[in-house]
Design an enzyme around this catalytic site. Structure first.
Site, short mmCIF file in Angstrom:
data_model
loop_
_atom_site.label_atom_id
_atom_site.label_comp_id
_atom_site.label_asym_id
_atom_site.label_seq_id
_atom_site.Cartn_x
_atom_site.Cartn_y
_atom_site.Cartn_z
N LYS A 1 -2.58 -23.59 -2.27
CA LYS A 1 -2.09 -24.17 -3.53
C LYS A 1 -1.02 -23.18 -4.35
CE LYS A 1 -5.55 -27.51 -4.03
NZ LYS A 1 -6.04 -27.40 -2.62
N LEU A 2 -0.01 -22.77 -3.53
CA LEU A 2 0.87 -21.81 -4.06
C LEU A 2 1.37 -22.17 -5.41
CD1 LEU A 2 2.90 -21.76 -0.97
CD2 LEU A 2 1.51 -19.71 -2.07
N ALA A 3 1.39 -21.31 -6.21
CA ALA A 3 1.97 -21.57 -8.03
C ALA A 3 2.53 -20.23 -8.52
CB ALA A 3 0.65 -22.14 -8.66
N GLY B 1 -10.88 -34.98 -1.71
CA GLY B 1 -12.06 -35.38 -2.48
C GLY B 1 -12.70 -36.59 -1.80
N VAL B 2 -12.36 -36.86 -0.52
CA VAL B 2 -13.26 -37.82 0.14
C VAL B 2 -14.57 -37.19 0.85
CG1 VAL B 2 -13.35 -39.44 2.35
CG2 VAL B 2 -11.42 -39.11 0.95
N GLY C 1 -11.87 -43.90 3.92
CA GLY C 1 -10.98 -45.25 3.94
C GLY C 1 -10.51 -45.70 2.70
#
Lengths: 229, 229
Positions: B66-68, B174-175, B183
């Site tokens: 999550k490069l920032a 988030g699955v 799905g």
């Protein structure tokens, strides 16, 4: 004993030995407010590099991974080096519920400080961050961290953050190589200046630090602050 | 040979041996679109953990820090593991000039993909990110990365990103543990579903993956997509 308003950023290049950075920590220890370790340091030397540094110096250690993930991930991440640090830095834009709330609760439980980025030093910070400064300060106000990070390159942002969050310590990166003179961020309202290469790549890092500390003393004296704490 | 629409997130707990994760990479290799390595993995096993995994499997490897940060820092960071990966993930909110522009240029020069986060799966994503979705898509359009990251927990966001950025692969985290059925993100318009614990913590990770792959085949068939590629 830590002193002064400089937080030294330790950012190794690829292939540099840890000994170079341990030497800098040893020499500067006591004359700085603290040291900041980023991703390049962690990827080069691992958590062990922070642990060994901690053995050399009791000044404030901040791990700056610019955390920007969901709460349980950030907690899992910082738990790996939590015993060796005094503070961590995360981004404000990730918001409160499910992110900064969980991180802040965890850090409170172990007595480690949190600082939140509300603006950055590069031009692209204007694309999304700076136009959302009030929203980011609203998030910060909910989290109530120890510190906020705002860029030395845009002193008006520091001044605005200072006026809106008088409760916060302000940490200002971008001093030195990005063309900002040491002391300018303090003048604008910052509490600490984060300085990397201008010190760590100087021929004599300790001398470079002392010159900056003297400059800071003068500025704070002129602002009516009795001495650098 | 990689296949399917699942990107498996490898997120070790503190103190777990690397062998647990190497075993998962070996067993699932060829049946997934790729693997995703985050900060917990890098801090546990270092760059070497990614290198050793690469020796076991040629599927798509994505490092998701999550490069920032500012551009030169992100480049310095990813240069340390660039030889072992096919893609990296960065945040869109950091903007173009001085950040994503430099990262994209570097990744292009070494043939590594970039994916940009435009929304996240937790509630706090609504504080700043989601109300800035158009601004973030404007940044994405300037960068033109290979992929965009949008959450399976909010399918309407995936649908919106799909309509606004038809050129992009959409990766949906988030699955599973966050209550979204495998799905659902594909149905909403995503290309890949990022799945961690529902596979890596299953009694039989390969069986868990195969069940999800079958479900995906059915959904894609129903959408007129001939087979999972």
């Amino acid at each position: 004993m830590a002193g002064g308003r400089v937080i030294v950023a330790l950012d190794p290049g690829v292939g540099e030995p840890l000994s170079y950075w341990l030497n800098i920590v040893s020499r500067l220890c006591g004359g700085v407010a603290g040291f900041k370790f980023g991703l390049p340091f962690l990827l080069s030397y691992g958590v062990d590099g922070v642990r060994v540094s901690r053995g050399l110096c009791g000044d404030m250690f901040i791990v700056d991974l610019k955390l920007a993930d969901v709460g349980d991930f950030m907690v899992s991440t910082v738990s790996r080096f939590i015993d060796y640090v005094d503070g961590v830095i995360a981004h404000g834009f990730i918001g409160f519920e499910g992110a900064l709330r969980e991180l802040k609760d965890y850090l409170d439980s172990v007595g480690v400080k949190l600082a939140i980025v509300v603006s950055m030093s590069h031009a692209g910070s204007l694309d999304v961050l700076d136009v959302n400064i009030d929203r980011l300060l609203w998030v910060a106000d909910r989290v109530r961290p120890w510190g906020l990070v705002a860029p030395a390159t845009r002193p008006h942002i520091i001044g605005y953050v200072r006026s809106r969050a008088p409760w916060a310590k302000i940490l200002a990166p971008g001093v030195g190589v990005q063309g900002v003179r040491p002391g300018d961020a303090l003048r604008a309202g910052a509490d600490y200046e984060i300085i990397g290469r201008a010190i760590t790549r100087a021929p004599d890092p300790l001398k470079a630090l002392q010159t900056i500390n003297l400059e800071h003393e003068k500025i704070l004296g002129g602002m009516g602050v009795e001495r650098v704490h």
